[in-house]
Design a protein around this motif. Structure first.
Motif, PDB file in Angstrom:
ATOM      1  N   THR A   1     -11.906  -3.575   6.252  1.00  0.00           N
ATOM      2  CA  THR A   1     -11.746  -2.228   6.681  1.00  0.00           C
ATOM      3  C   THR A   1     -12.652  -1.828   7.860  1.00  0.00           C
ATOM      4  N   HIS A   2     -12.163  -1.310   8.638  1.00  0.00           N
ATOM      5  CA  HIS A   2     -12.887  -0.450   9.796  1.00  0.00           C
ATOM      6  C   HIS A   2     -12.734   1.116   9.836  1.00  0.00           C
ATOM      7  N   TRP A   3     -13.863   1.928   9.920  1.00  0.00           N
ATOM      8  CA  TRP A   3     -13.749   3.281   9.656  1.00  0.00           C
ATOM      9  C   TRP A   3     -12.648   3.725  10.746  1.00  0.00           C
ATOM     10  N   PHE A   4     -12.616   3.304  11.821  1.00  0.00           N
ATOM     11  CA  PHE A   4     -11.772   4.003  12.915  1.00  0.00           C
ATOM     12  C   PHE A   4     -10.357   3.360  13.046  1.00  0.00           C
ATOM     13  N   ARG A   5     -10.410   1.917  13.043  1.00  0.00           N
ATOM     14  CA  ARG A   5      -9.130   0.995  13.201  1.00  0.00           C
ATOM     15  C   ARG A   5      -8.341   0.911  12.131  1.00  0.00           C
ATOM     16  N   THR A   6      -8.907   0.872  11.044  1.00  0.00           N
ATOM     17  CA  THR A   6      -7.799   0.794   9.754  1.00  0.00           C
ATOM     18  C   THR A   6      -7.002   1.805   9.216  1.00  0.00           C
ATOM     19  N   PRO A   7      -7.285   3.364   9.772  1.00  0.00           N
ATOM     20  CA  PRO A   7      -6.388   4.198   9.317  1.00  0.00           C
ATOM     21  C   PRO A   7      -5.230   4.171  10.532  1.00  0.00           C
ATOM     22  N   PHE A   8      -5.413   3.828  11.702  1.00  0.00           N
ATOM     23  CA  PHE A   8      -4.464   3.486  12.777  1.00  0.00           C
ATOM     24  C   PHE A   8      -3.683   2.517  12.343  1.00  0.00           C
ATOM     25  N   ARG A   9      -4.050   1.307  11.851  1.00  0.00           N
ATOM     26  CA  ARG A   9      -3.304   0.088  11.552  1.00  0.00           C
ATOM     27  C   ARG A   9      -2.393   0.241  10.275  1.00  0.00           C
ATOM     28  N   LYS A  10      -2.869   1.030   9.552  1.00  0.00           N
ATOM     29  CA  LYS A  10      -2.149   1.437   8.235  1.00  0.00           C
ATOM     30  C   LYS A  10      -0.781   2.338   8.610  1.00  0.00           C
TER      31      LYS A  10
ATOM     32  N   ARG B   1       0.449   2.638  11.795  1.00  0.00           N
ATOM     33  CA  ARG B   1       1.456   1.912  12.624  1.00  0.00           C
ATOM     34  C   ARG B   1       2.077   0.958  11.829  1.00  0.00           C
ATOM     35  N   TYR B   2       1.588   0.338  10.646  1.00  0.00           N
ATOM     36  CA  TYR B   2       2.412  -0.647   9.822  1.00  0.00           C
ATOM     37  C   TYR B   2       3.478   0.376   9.098  1.00  0.00           C
ATOM     38  N   GLN B   3       3.046   1.467   8.579  1.00  0.00           N
ATOM     39  CA  GLN B   3       3.665   2.240   7.725  1.00  0.00           C
ATOM     40  C   GLN B   3       4.949   2.661   8.383  1.00  0.00           C
ATOM     41  N   LEU B   4       5.077   2.925   9.731  1.00  0.00           N
ATOM     42  CA  LEU B   4       6.059   3.118  10.492  1.00  0.00           C
ATOM     43  C   LEU B   4       6.764   2.234  10.782  1.00  0.00           C
ATOM     44  N   ARG B   5       6.399   0.793  10.478  1.00  0.00           N
ATOM     45  CA  ARG B   5       7.313  -0.227  10.549  1.00  0.00           C
ATOM     46  C   ARG B   5       7.807  -0.718   9.190  1.00  0.00           C
ATOM     47  N   HIS B   6       7.231   0.052   8.231  1.00  0.00           N
ATOM     48  CA  HIS B   6       7.955  -0.028   6.670  1.00  0.00           C
ATOM     49  C   HIS B   6       7.380  -1.325   6.034  1.00  0.00           C
ATOM     50  N   CYS B   7       6.159  -1.545   6.666  1.00  0.00           N
ATOM     51  CA  CYS B   7       5.326  -3.031   6.427  1.00  0.00           C
ATOM     52  C   CYS B   7       3.967  -2.694   5.792  1.00  0.00           C
ATOM     53  N   PRO B   8       3.697  -2.499   4.572  1.00  0.00           N
ATOM     54  CA  PRO B   8       2.504  -2.191   4.061  1.00  0.00           C
ATOM     55  C   PRO B   8       1.400  -3.020   4.333  1.00  0.00           C
ATOM     56  N   VAL B   9       0.095  -2.675   4.451  1.00  0.00           N
ATOM     57  CA  VAL B   9      -0.723  -3.620   4.966  1.00  0.00           C
ATOM     58  C   VAL B   9      -2.058  -3.329   3.952  1.00  0.00           C
ATOM     59  N   TYR B  10      -2.716  -4.653   3.501  1.00  0.00           N
ATOM     60  CA  TYR B  10      -3.919  -4.287   2.443  1.00  0.00           C
ATOM     61  C   TYR B  10      -5.012  -4.642   3.044  1.00  0.00           C
ATOM     62  N   PHE B  11      -6.151  -4.199   2.510  1.00  0.00           N
ATOM     63  CA  PHE B  11      -7.482  -4.662   3.055  1.00  0.00           C
ATOM     64  C   PHE B  11      -8.481  -5.184   2.069  1.00  0.00           C
ATOM     65  N   TYR B  12      -9.488  -5.752   2.462  1.00  0.00           N
ATOM     66  CA  TYR B  12     -10.531  -6.289   1.582  1.00  0.00           C
ATOM     67  C   TYR B  12     -11.821  -6.219   1.862  1.00  0.00           C
ATOM     68  N   THR B  13     -12.830  -6.156   0.872  1.00  0.00           N
ATOM     69  CA  THR B  13     -14.348  -6.276   1.200  1.00  0.00           C
ATOM     70  C   THR B  13     -14.838  -7.580   0.819  1.00  0.00           C
ATOM     71  N   ASP B  14     -16.042  -7.823   1.279  1.00  0.00           N
ATOM     72  CA  ASP B  14     -16.818  -9.051   0.954  1.00  0.00           C
ATOM     73  C   ASP B  14     -16.647  -9.233  -0.710  1.00  0.00           C
ATOM     74  N   THR B  15     -17.113  -8.438  -1.340  1.00  0.00           N
ATOM     75  CA  THR B  15     -17.136  -8.416  -2.779  1.00  0.00           C
ATOM     76  C   THR B  15     -15.808  -8.614  -3.467  1.00  0.00           C
ATOM     77  N   SER B  16     -14.764  -7.844  -2.972  1.00  0.00           N
ATOM     78  CA  SER B  16     -13.259  -8.079  -3.366  1.00  0.00           C
ATOM     79  C   SER B  16     -12.893  -9.457  -3.215  1.00  0.00           C
ATOM     80  N   ILE B  17     -13.172 -10.046  -2.056  1.00  0.00           N
ATOM     81  CA  ILE B  17     -12.822 -11.547  -2.061  1.00  0.00           C
ATOM     82  C   ILE B  17     -13.476 -12.417  -2.586  1.00  0.00           C
ATOM     83  N   ARG B  18     -14.822 -12.275  -2.893  1.00  0.00           N
ATOM     84  CA  ARG B  18     -15.424 -13.104  -3.760  1.00  0.00           C
ATOM     85  C   ARG B  18     -15.030 -13.151  -5.061  1.00  0.00           C
ATOM     86  N   LYS B  19     -14.719 -11.940  -5.816  1.00  0.00           N
ATOM     87  CA  LYS B  19     -14.201 -11.763  -6.984  1.00  0.00           C
ATOM     88  C   LYS B  19     -12.839 -12.448  -7.085  1.00  0.00           C
TER      89      LYS B  19
END
Ligand SMILES: C[S@@+](CC[C@H](N)C(=O)[O-])C[C@H]1O[C@@H](n2cnc3c(N)ncnc32)[C@H](O)[C@@H]1O
Length: 218
Positions: free
Chosen positions: A161-170, A172-190
């Motif tokens: 996730t990036h404070w600036f880019r992630t909301p824009f990306r979300k 843009r992809y919402q408009l395309r009806h294509c949901p996107v998912y994001f991760y953190t270092d901790t969530s990936i490891r788990k």
């Protein structure tokens, strides 16, 4: 349901345009945009082939292979057999074209139209999963199914996730009806630990980086 079929629809219609990112065939403005905001794509490509050593004589599974830049490079580096899996037929048509141009014969590879993990795949030495986890709703089911398909190493990218880019990306992809998912270092490891992988190495791609590049042993 573990997957969004809309990612397949979106990438099927976007295949030609997506492919031009790799070959630098875009207009000067888009090349500037790609250099500035898509440098992750090139860095994760380099990190992948650094991790997948040696490739000579090895078998490779490329999940969400897109237009096949990783498949072509794997062959260049001596891979014996590659399976490419993608739900977008237009992407797979571009893979065929790319491999024919590279002189790779159809006997050396198999292209499967489908979504992972719903589509069964065989055992391979390596697995490549680049730019795909962004569109996977159930990452745990995906990784659980990936592990038994890999004998030596899997390399997987996860968007951060990036404070600036992630909301824009979300958006843009919402408009395309294509949901996107994001991760953190901790969530990936788990996720990776819970799905039975070991020797989990997570690298955050620097610069414009929205990606984590992760290598995993089954
Ligand atoms: C951003 S492109 C990346 C293509 C390629 N891996 C690359 O890095 O150039 C994402 C690809 O993943 C495919 N895809 C999305 N969800 C998938 C899934 N669940 N299983 C397999 N492929 C999937 C899409 O059709 C698309 O071609």
């Amino acid at each position: 349901m573990s997957q969004e079929p809309n990612a397949a629809t979106f990438f099927n219609s976007f295949a030609e345009a997506f492919d031009t990112i790799y070959d630098q065939k875009r207009n000067p403005f888009m090349r500037w945009v790609d250099g500035k905001f898509r440098s992750d794509m090139f860095l994760r490509y380099a990190l992948t082939f650094e991790a997948l050593e040696p490739l000579t004589g090895r078998t490779v599974l490329d999940v969400g292979c897109g237009s096949g830049p990783y498949i072509a490079e794997a062959f260049k580096r001596g891979a014996e057999r590659v399976t490419g899996l993608d739900p977008a037929p237009n992407m797979l048509a571009l893979v065929r074209q790319r491999l024919a141009q590279a002189g790779v014969t159809e006997r050396q590879y198999e292209l499967v139209t489908g979504l992972f993990p719903e589509t069964p795949v065989g055992l391979h030495d390596y697995a490549i999963v680049m730019g795909v986890m962004d569109y996977v709703e159930d990452a745990s089911a995906f990784l659980k199914a990936l592990r038994p398909a890999v004998q030596r190493l899997a390399v997987v990218s996860f968007p951060s996730t990036h404070w600036f880019r992630t909301p824009f990306r979300k958006f843009r992809y919402q408009l395309r009806h294509c949901p996107v998912y994001f991760y953190t270092d901790t969530s990936i490891r788990k996720l990776c630990e819970q799905t039975g992988f070991s020797d989990i190495r997570i690298q955050k791609i620097p610069g414009a980086g929205m990606d984590f590049h992760v290598s995993l042993r089954p």
